[in-house]
Design an enzyme around this catalytic site. Sequence first.
Site, PDB file in Angstrom:
ATOM      1  N   SER A 246       1.202  -1.647   0.551  1.00 25.21           N
ATOM      2  CA  SER A 246      -0.142  -0.135  -0.177  1.00 25.21           C
ATOM      3  C   SER A 246       0.684   1.079   0.232  1.00 25.21           C
ATOM      4  O   SER A 246       2.068   1.097  -0.614  1.00 25.21           O
ATOM      5  CB  SER A 246      -0.495   0.287   1.410  1.00 25.21           C
ATOM      6  OG  SER A 246      -1.915   1.325   1.121  1.00 25.21           O
ATOM      7  N   GLN A 247       0.113   1.936   0.993  1.00 23.11           N
ATOM      8  CA  GLN A 247       0.973   3.629   0.779  1.00 23.11           C
ATOM      9  C   GLN A 247       0.451   4.436   1.953  1.00 23.11           C
ATOM     10  O   GLN A 247      -0.958   4.184   2.737  1.00 23.11           O
ATOM     11  CB  GLN A 247       1.186   4.473   0.071  1.00 23.11           C
ATOM     12  CG  GLN A 247       1.798   4.363  -1.516  1.00 23.11           C
ATOM     13  CD  GLN A 247       2.402   5.014  -2.286  1.00 23.11           C
ATOM     14  OE1 GLN A 247       1.236   6.392  -2.912  1.00 23.11           O
ATOM     15  NE2 GLN A 247       3.338   6.009  -3.022  1.00 23.11           N
TER      16      GLN A 247
ATOM     17  N   ARG B 156      10.746  -5.933  -7.602  1.00 27.22           N
ATOM     18  CA  ARG B 156       9.907  -4.616  -7.683  1.00 27.22           C
ATOM     19  C   ARG B 156       9.894  -5.107  -9.515  1.00 27.22           C
ATOM     20  O   ARG B 156      10.989  -4.294 -10.144  1.00 27.22           O
ATOM     21  CB  ARG B 156      10.398  -3.111  -7.364  1.00 27.22           C
ATOM     22  CG  ARG B 156       9.625  -3.570  -6.074  1.00 27.22           C
ATOM     23  CD  ARG B 156      10.369  -1.798  -5.572  1.00 27.22           C
ATOM     24  NE  ARG B 156      11.883  -1.617  -6.121  1.00 27.22           N
ATOM     25  CZ  ARG B 156      12.160  -0.736  -6.184  1.00 27.22           C
ATOM     26  NH1 ARG B 156      11.551   0.538  -6.445  1.00 27.22           N
ATOM     27  NH2 ARG B 156      13.152  -0.498  -5.856  1.00 27.22           N
TER      28      ARG B 156
ATOM     29  N   GLY C 256       6.092   5.769   0.760  1.00 29.03           N
ATOM     30  CA  GLY C 256       6.420   6.770   0.085  1.00 29.03           C
ATOM     31  C   GLY C 256       7.197   6.942   0.151  1.00 29.03           C
ATOM     32  O   GLY C 256       7.515   8.197  -0.672  1.00 29.03           O
TER      33      GLY C 256
ATOM     34  N   ASP D 279      10.681   6.408  -1.137  1.00 26.79           N
ATOM     35  CA  ASP D 279      11.311   5.216  -1.883  1.00 26.79           C
ATOM     36  C   ASP D 279      12.369   6.171  -2.236  1.00 26.79           C
ATOM     37  O   ASP D 279      11.952   6.640  -3.405  1.00 26.79           O
ATOM     38  CB  ASP D 279      10.963   4.496  -2.093  1.00 26.79           C
ATOM     39  CG  ASP D 279       9.580   4.866  -2.837  1.00 26.79           C
ATOM     40  OD1 ASP D 279       8.616   5.561  -3.009  1.00 26.79           O
ATOM     41  OD2 ASP D 279       9.580   4.445  -4.479  1.00 26.79           O
TER      42      ASP D 279
ATOM     43  N   GLU E 183       8.160  17.120  -8.951  1.00 28.39           N
ATOM     44  CA  GLU E 183       8.284  15.407  -7.696  1.00 28.39           C
ATOM     45  C   GLU E 183       8.247  16.321  -6.863  1.00 28.39           C
ATOM     46  O   GLU E 183       7.799  16.183  -5.971  1.00 28.39           O
ATOM     47  CB  GLU E 183       7.806  14.893  -9.025  1.00 28.39           C
ATOM     48  CG  GLU E 183       9.363  13.741  -9.434  1.00 28.39           C
ATOM     49  CD  GLU E 183       9.971  12.624  -8.834  1.00 28.39           C
ATOM     50  OE1 GLU E 183      10.475  12.320  -8.965  1.00 28.39           O
ATOM     51  OE2 GLU E 183       9.351  11.985  -8.288  1.00 28.39           O
TER      52      GLU E 183
ATOM     53  N   GLU F 145      16.367   6.123  -8.808  1.00 28.69           N
ATOM     54  CA  GLU F 145      16.708   5.482  -9.344  1.00 28.69           C
ATOM     55  C   GLU F 145      16.235   5.493 -10.732  1.00 28.69           C
ATOM     56  O   GLU F 145      15.611   4.999 -11.781  1.00 28.69           O
ATOM     57  CB  GLU F 145      15.840   4.205  -8.846  1.00 28.69           C
ATOM     58  CG  GLU F 145      14.884   3.979  -8.541  1.00 28.69           C
ATOM     59  CD  GLU F 145      13.874   2.518  -7.415  1.00 28.69           C
ATOM     60  OE1 GLU F 145      13.123   2.474  -7.887  1.00 28.69           O
ATOM     61  OE2 GLU F 145      15.339   1.681  -7.333  1.00 28.69           O
TER      62      GLU F 145
HETATM   63  O1  LIG Z   1       9.157   3.481  -9.844  1.00 34.49           O
HETATM   64  C1  LIG Z   1       9.560   3.173  -8.501  1.00 34.49           C
HETATM   65  C2  LIG Z   1       8.919   3.659  -7.250  1.00 34.49           C
HETATM   66  O2  LIG Z   1       8.137   5.264  -7.816  1.00 34.49           O
HETATM   67  C3  LIG Z   1       7.186   5.408  -6.998  1.00 34.49           C
HETATM   68  O3  LIG Z   1       7.838   6.921  -6.101  1.00 34.49           O
HETATM   69  C4  LIG Z   1       7.418   7.549  -6.284  1.00 34.49           C
HETATM   70  O4  LIG Z   1       6.528   8.055  -6.684  1.00 34.49           O
HETATM   71  C5  LIG Z   1       5.085   8.064  -6.236  1.00 34.49           C
HETATM   72  C6  LIG Z   1       4.785   9.162  -7.146  1.00 34.49           C
HETATM   73  O5  LIG Z   1       4.808  10.100  -7.744  1.00 34.49           O
HETATM   74  C7  LIG Z   1       5.712   8.329  -5.370  1.00 34.49           C
HETATM   75  O6  LIG Z   1       3.914   7.989  -4.396  1.00 34.49           O
HETATM   76  C8  LIG Z   1       5.900   8.122  -4.244  1.00 34.49           C
HETATM   77  O7  LIG Z   1       6.405   8.700  -3.279  1.00 34.49           O
HETATM   78  C9  LIG Z   1       7.770   8.072  -4.601  1.00 34.49           C
HETATM   79  O8  LIG Z   1       8.947   7.943  -3.979  1.00 34.49           O
HETATM   80  C10 LIG Z   1       5.976   4.456  -6.590  1.00 34.49           C
HETATM   81  O9  LIG Z   1       5.169   4.813  -5.674  1.00 34.49           O
HETATM   82  C11 LIG Z   1       6.946   3.264  -6.092  1.00 34.49           C
HETATM   83  O10 LIG Z   1       6.655   1.852  -5.188  1.00 34.49           O
HETATM   84  C12 LIG Z   1       7.884   2.706  -7.062  1.00 34.49           C
HETATM   85  O11 LIG Z   1       8.601   1.267  -6.504  1.00 34.49           O
END
Ligand SMILES: OC[C@H]1O[C@H](O[C@H]2O[C@H](CO)[C@@H](O)[C@H](O)[C@H]2O)[C@H](O)[C@@H](O)[C@@H]1O
Length: 550
Positions: free
Chosen positions: A202-203, A266, A299, A301, A496, A511
């Site tokens: 989830s988040q 992933r 969130g 990551d 972002e 990444e």
């Molecule tokens: O592909 C790598 C990761 O990307 C996402 O994380 C980032 O972007 C999201 C969207 O804006 C944001 O919710 C998150 O906080 C960022 O770190 C994704 O959510 C990851 O699961 C994914 O592995």
Amino acid sequence: VVLPPPCDSEIFCHGDLLRTIQTAKLFDDDKHFVDMKLKSNPDIVLSSFNNLTHGAPNMTVPPSRLREFLSAHFEEPGKEFLSWSPPDWHDKPQFLDGIADADLRSWAEKLHHLWKSLGRKISEDVSAHPEQYSLIFTPHPVIVPGGRFRELYYWDSYWVINGLLLSEMTDTARGMIQNFLYLVNRYGFIPNGGRVYYERRSQPPFLSLMVESYYQTTKDREFVRTALPALEKEYLFWMQNRSVMVEVDGRKHVLNHYDVQVGQPRPESFTDDLELAEGLTEDAAERLWTELKAGAESGWDFSSRWFVDGQGQNSGSLRDTRTSQLLPTDLNALLCRNERTLAHFYRTLGDETAAARFDKALSARLEAVEAVLWNEERGVWLDYSLVTNTSRPAFYPSNLAPLWAVCYSQDSMGQKALHYLQASGGVGFANGVPTSLVGSGQQWDYPNAWPPLQHMLIQGLSSLPSDEAKKLGFDLAQSWIRTNWLAYIKYDAMFEKYDVNGDGKPGGGGEYEVQLGFGWTNGVALQLLAQYGDRLTSNSIPDGSLYSTV
Ligand SMILES: OC[C@H]1O[C@H](O[C@H]2O[C@H](CO)[C@@H](O)[C@H](O)[C@H]2O)[C@H](O)[C@@H](O)[C@@H]1O
């Protein structure tokens, strides 16, 4: 223990095909392949792949053959959306009138326009043939973050929805919330994002707060009534699957953590995860991949915040990510807000018994947060390590999350937290508050500053009674708006994340390349422009009188 893969699909989540395509590095970004649509049934694609690899030495197929295979069986990403412009979008929502600075007002109008380019409607074919897509069907259109993030994201949507409500786009906001209710009913919780490869994590749980924002704007009690069963279901998911008991000073408390018991790399960052685990035993690699997924669930990551070295200390590198071993202040503050919101919703609807249940959960949470996360010596809340059974002293804006959630029982804690922040070294930058003071190269670390963290901090400060706190809240809002605005002027784009150094510079590290769009950035900017529009200017730098660094 054999852990489940990120999802059951043998194309998008695990298996030889995924491994072969991703390790061939045909695209700059691993997310590209897993966002492609199948042209036919997965069985046909898999059998054609088997024919391709059958007899190939060590199953190695030349990149040119793999490319041919891909163009025969897959479509480019993005084919699952229909062009859609939100029908409830209209010129000149009222909040624009409250923005005094002419440059900022015209910029806010442009941000308001951006909802049109970030709106997506999912094609019905995704619902008719889900096996051909990694996209998860949701019945209502969505506002996406932008760039490589072509699908909905859970916690991003909270700031997007708040922005939509200011833009008077209540139908679009309601539709997005209905999508999340639909996802809770389907999965029992909300996946990280709208792709199958996100479906087992989830988040940060913001759904109740989304409904709260919607209710505050519309006063639609019936909507709250229909939403409540799903809100309760999601809350139960977190309490049943993401909670731990911790004993402090002879008393037991229940708090929450991020924890994803799902194996394998992933899919969307397959080669990053594979390379990171090189040289590890199979068990250690699986363990690392679960912890990386838990990092994605947070969130953040990725971040040095989740590093736990061999001595249990907060140093090391990405390979030392141990997210599940920490009790995060922000997650627990958020659940505290969930509990208060759910009690309030039930009381509003006249269900006193259910309201009392959440009052009780809230009291237990407050007690636990104060016993485990509050650190009297430093005068702030800190993440707690389950490895060392001690607080982690590093500065993160998330240390102040209980201020934002009003998850504390004594006024003096608010004032102490303000003084902590002033002396933390985190507010000495002209362009926002960094995610940490450690430059690890990860994106949720110094020098990056992220919109949701700025907003939570500013809201927390503005909720305190002292003028000093309110002034710091405003100064941080002014710095953030100035950074966003300067970068917009320079690049004609919203990002972002931003760099706390330089004049209006996007962030970096991590990444993938920094992304443009951008959902939550626009939502936060609109909220700050609405809240402080009478005082914000496009050219001023806060005087810095409240800043002091250590
Ligand atoms: O592909 C790598 C990761 O990307 C996402 O994380 C980032 O972007 C999201 C969207 O804006 C944001 O919710 C998150 O906080 C960022 O770190 C994704 O959510 C990851 O699961 C994914 O592995």
